[in-house]
Design an enzyme around this catalytic site. Structure first.
Site, PDB file in Angstrom:
ATOM      1  CD  GLU A 267      -2.823   0.783   2.572  1.00 57.95           C
ATOM      2  OE1 GLU A 267      -3.120   1.774   3.268  1.00 57.95           O
ATOM      3  OE2 GLU A 267      -3.232  -0.374   2.818  1.00 57.95           O
ATOM      4  CG  HIS A 285      -6.128   1.680   4.847  1.00 56.11           C
ATOM      5  ND1 HIS A 285      -4.891   1.139   5.092  1.00 56.11           N
ATOM      6  CD2 HIS A 285      -6.779   1.638   6.041  1.00 56.11           C
ATOM      7  CE1 HIS A 285      -4.786   0.795   6.367  1.00 56.11           C
ATOM      8  NE2 HIS A 285      -5.920   1.093   6.961  1.00 56.11           N
TER       9      HIS A 285
END
Length: 321
Positions: A267, A285
């Site tokens: 990420e 997220h």
């Protein structure tokens, strides 16, 4: 600047107002993650630092901050971005923001469960494509949640229990695994199993554990192989808990019917292969991204700063594992 409060990224409006009431000069980043160079420059001499999951707090960060640093306050429940043991070795406290985001994260987890099992995202993309269609009995058929469908919750903490309550409201059977409980225990109506038994019995597996050395790739190729054919994987915890290459292989082979991911191993980079698979719901997220929840997270981080500046213990300290 020495003896200041460093805030790596702009917090909620009410939290930014409170930050200026704590009695220290405030150095604030911007909405975007700071570069490493900017981070190390701005934290130099700070008394306390408020960071998010995008900032890596390690020996280099602590060296740059210097001996005045007393607290690193993470605006997140997870703290895998922080070398907690190194901070504590230097006498620097670490805090996180548990409790205030449980319901928001559980809500979003269940939204992802519905989205992937009822193929909501797939159907939305289909309609937007402009493809001609007419209703049919076999069109976008997914999984019924009620009527005996089993949800396996890995990690029966606050968030895991909140997810379980939502599943129970949908008349699902909820199974749980958590190393602090024994198989056969009942926790808030959840039947506890060993991890192998949970994986084998569950139609949907939802992950709610922190990312630690013991949980990295907890859901790997072997774990997926032990799951039911046509099961689903949901991850609103941390990306490294699920082995994405193993997940991709299982989705491509048809072993798994689908997955919903709010977090990723690299990420914010997302494996391009995931983008190609229709049966995956992908989220940036955002499980805690309710406006009131994000405000509570930011304010709790500043509550921890306030306590440490007053020579008291943090409200929500993190201890090294």
């Amino acid at each position: 600047m020495t003896n200041h409060l460093y805030i790596a990224r702009t917090l909620s409006d009410d939290a930014m107002g409170r930050a200026h009431e704590l009695g220290l000069p405030v150095v604030v980043g911007v909405d975007e993650p700071p570069t490493r160079e900017r981070l190390l420059a701005d934290v130099a001499g700070a008394t306390a630092a408020v960071v998010t999951l995008t900032e890596r707090v390690d020996a280099e960060f602590l060296d740059a901050a210097g001996p005045n640093l007393r607290l690193v306050a993470n605006v997140a429940v997870g703290f895998d971005n922080i070398d907690v043991a190194e901070a504590q070795r230097r006498g620097v406290a670490v805090s996180n923001t548990p409790g205030v985001l449980d319901d928001a994260t559980a809500d979003h987890t269940f939204a992802m469960i519905l989205a992937v099992t009822r193929r909501v995202a797939e159907a939305d993309r289909f309609v937007r494509s402009g493809t001609p269609w007419v209703w049919g009995p076999r069109m976008f058929v997914g999984l019924d949640l009620s009527g005996g469908t089993k949800l396996g919750v890995i990690g029966i903490g606050r968030i895991g229990r909140a997810v379980a309550r939502r599943a129970q409201a949908f008349s699902m059977t909820v199974l749980g695994y958590d190393p602090q409980y024994e198989p056969g225990d009942r926790v808030d109506g959840v039947r506890m199993l060993s991890l192998p038994d949970l994986l084998a019995e569950s139609d949907i597996v939802s992950v709610h554990v922190p990312l630690l050395p013991a949980t990295r790739h907890l859901i790997d190729a072997a774990a997926i192989a032990s799951m039911k054919d046509g099961a689903y994987v949901i991850n609103a915890a941390r990306g490294g808990i699920v082995d994405e290459k193993a997940l991709i292989a299982a989705l491509r082979s048809g072993k798994l019917a689908g997955a919903a991911l709010d977090t990723f191993e690299g990420e914010p980079h997302v494996d391009p292969e995931l983008l190609e698979i229709e049966s995956v719901v992908l989220q940036p997220h955002i499980a805690s991204a309710g406006s009131a929840t994000r405000s509570r997270m930011c304010l709790l981080a500043l509550d921890n700063v306030r306590e440490v500046l007053a020579d008291r213990e943090p409200v929500t300290p993190v201890l090294a594992h």
